[in-house]
Design an enzyme around this catalytic site. Sequence first.
Site, mmCIF file in Angstrom:
data_model
loop_
_atom_site.group_PDB
_atom_site.id
_atom_site.type_symbol
_atom_site.label_atom_id
_atom_site.label_comp_id
_atom_site.label_asym_id
_atom_site.label_seq_id
_atom_site.Cartn_x
_atom_site.Cartn_y
_atom_site.Cartn_z
ATOM 1 N N HIS A 170 0.846 -1.188 0.000
ATOM 2 C CA HIS A 170 0.000 0.000 0.000
ATOM 3 C C HIS A 170 0.892 1.253 0.000
ATOM 4 O O HIS A 170 2.106 1.159 0.165
ATOM 5 C CB HIS A 170 -0.929 0.010 1.233
ATOM 6 C CG HIS A 170 -0.209 -0.076 2.525
ATOM 7 N ND1 HIS A 170 -0.212 -1.197 3.323
ATOM 8 C CD2 HIS A 170 0.586 0.822 3.153
ATOM 9 C CE1 HIS A 170 0.532 -0.981 4.380
ATOM 10 N NE2 HIS A 170 1.026 0.224 4.305
HETATM 11 C C1 T46 Z 1 3.048 -0.038 6.880
HETATM 12 C C2 T46 Z 1 3.621 -1.364 7.166
HETATM 13 C C3 T46 Z 1 5.099 -1.368 7.304
HETATM 14 C C4 T46 Z 1 -4.325 -1.126 13.515
HETATM 15 O O1 T46 Z 1 -5.433 -1.362 14.043
HETATM 16 N N1 T46 Z 1 -3.535 -0.131 14.001
HETATM 17 C C5 T46 Z 1 -2.327 0.165 13.462
HETATM 18 O O2 T46 Z 1 -1.648 1.098 13.945
HETATM 19 C C6 T46 Z 1 -1.871 -0.607 12.341
HETATM 20 C C7 T46 Z 1 -0.521 -0.313 11.698
HETATM 21 C C8 T46 Z 1 -2.676 -1.599 11.866
HETATM 22 N N2 T46 Z 1 -3.882 -1.865 12.458
HETATM 23 C C9 T46 Z 1 -4.701 -2.968 11.954
HETATM 24 C C10 T46 Z 1 -5.266 -2.760 10.550
HETATM 25 C C11 T46 Z 1 -5.359 -4.176 10.020
HETATM 26 O O3 T46 Z 1 -6.592 -4.736 10.423
HETATM 27 O O4 T46 Z 1 -3.887 -4.140 11.881
HETATM 28 C C12 T46 Z 1 -4.238 -4.915 10.751
HETATM 29 C C13 T46 Z 1 -3.008 -5.165 9.879
HETATM 30 O O5 T46 Z 1 -2.628 -3.923 9.275
HETATM 31 P P1 T46 Z 1 -1.958 -3.864 7.815
HETATM 32 O O6 T46 Z 1 -2.575 -4.861 6.925
HETATM 33 O O7 T46 Z 1 -1.992 -2.433 7.379
HETATM 34 O O8 T46 Z 1 -0.474 -4.325 8.158
HETATM 35 P P2 T46 Z 1 0.830 -4.218 7.261
HETATM 36 O O9 T46 Z 1 1.920 -4.878 8.017
HETATM 37 O O10 T46 Z 1 0.598 -4.700 5.882
HETATM 38 O O11 T46 Z 1 1.139 -2.652 7.183
HETATM 39 C C14 T46 Z 1 1.625 -1.993 8.336
HETATM 40 C C15 T46 Z 1 1.102 -0.573 8.370
HETATM 41 O O12 T46 Z 1 -0.326 -0.592 8.300
HETATM 42 C C16 T46 Z 1 1.635 0.242 7.244
HETATM 43 O O13 T46 Z 1 1.427 1.613 7.486
HETATM 44 O O14 T46 Z 1 3.667 0.766 6.202
HETATM 45 O O15 T46 Z 1 3.038 -1.992 8.321
#
Ligand code: T46
Length: 139
Positions: free
Chosen positions: A56
């Site tokens: 993303h």
């Molecule tokens: C990024 C990479 C390096 C939350 O509720 N709070 C938070 O602060 C974050 C970061 C995520 N979440 C929830 C949202 C989703 O339901 O945790 C779940 C997994 O999040 P996401 O799919 O966005 O995870 P990554 O590892 O793909 O991405 C994260 C960050 O979202 C993003 O900003 O750059 O780590």
Amino acid sequence: MKQIDLDKIELIEIRKISDPDGRGNLSVIEKDVLPFVIKRVYYLYDVPSSSSRGGHAHKKLQQFLIALSGSFDVVLDNGTQRRNMTLNRPDRGLLIPNGIWRELEHFSSGAVCLSLVSAEYDESDYIRDYDAYLERVKK
Ligand code: T46
């Protein structure tokens, strides 16, 4: 969305204080290291080596990633250029400006990715569809 030249993105040194009596190292991030105020901290761990994270871009959020332990690759994409950066040192971090597509992959066993970011969690700041991202970059 402003396009950022990926060649200008660099790893930033984090001050390392090595204990003179052999008690190991301490690294510190003070306010002059980052161009933003840290509003949130999260970390990724136990990521299987076959899995990837990210996939993303952020409209506004800026972030600083550090491999606190182990290593992983961060693939940056600005819509026309791609660049792979390997993070494998706790005394260096990668500053990712807003508007850059990123994927994190090839996590080593025991890798921990610390992320310091400029804003509270806001799903509306995410662009999670690559075609939509390309559309925005072209504008
Ligand atoms: C990024 C990479 C390096 C939350 O509720 N709070 C938070 O602060 C974050 C970061 C995520 N979440 C929830 C949202 C989703 O339901 O945790 C779940 C997994 O999040 P996401 O799919 O966005 O995870 P990554 O590892 O793909 O991405 C994260 C960050 O979202 C993003 O900003 O750059 O780590």
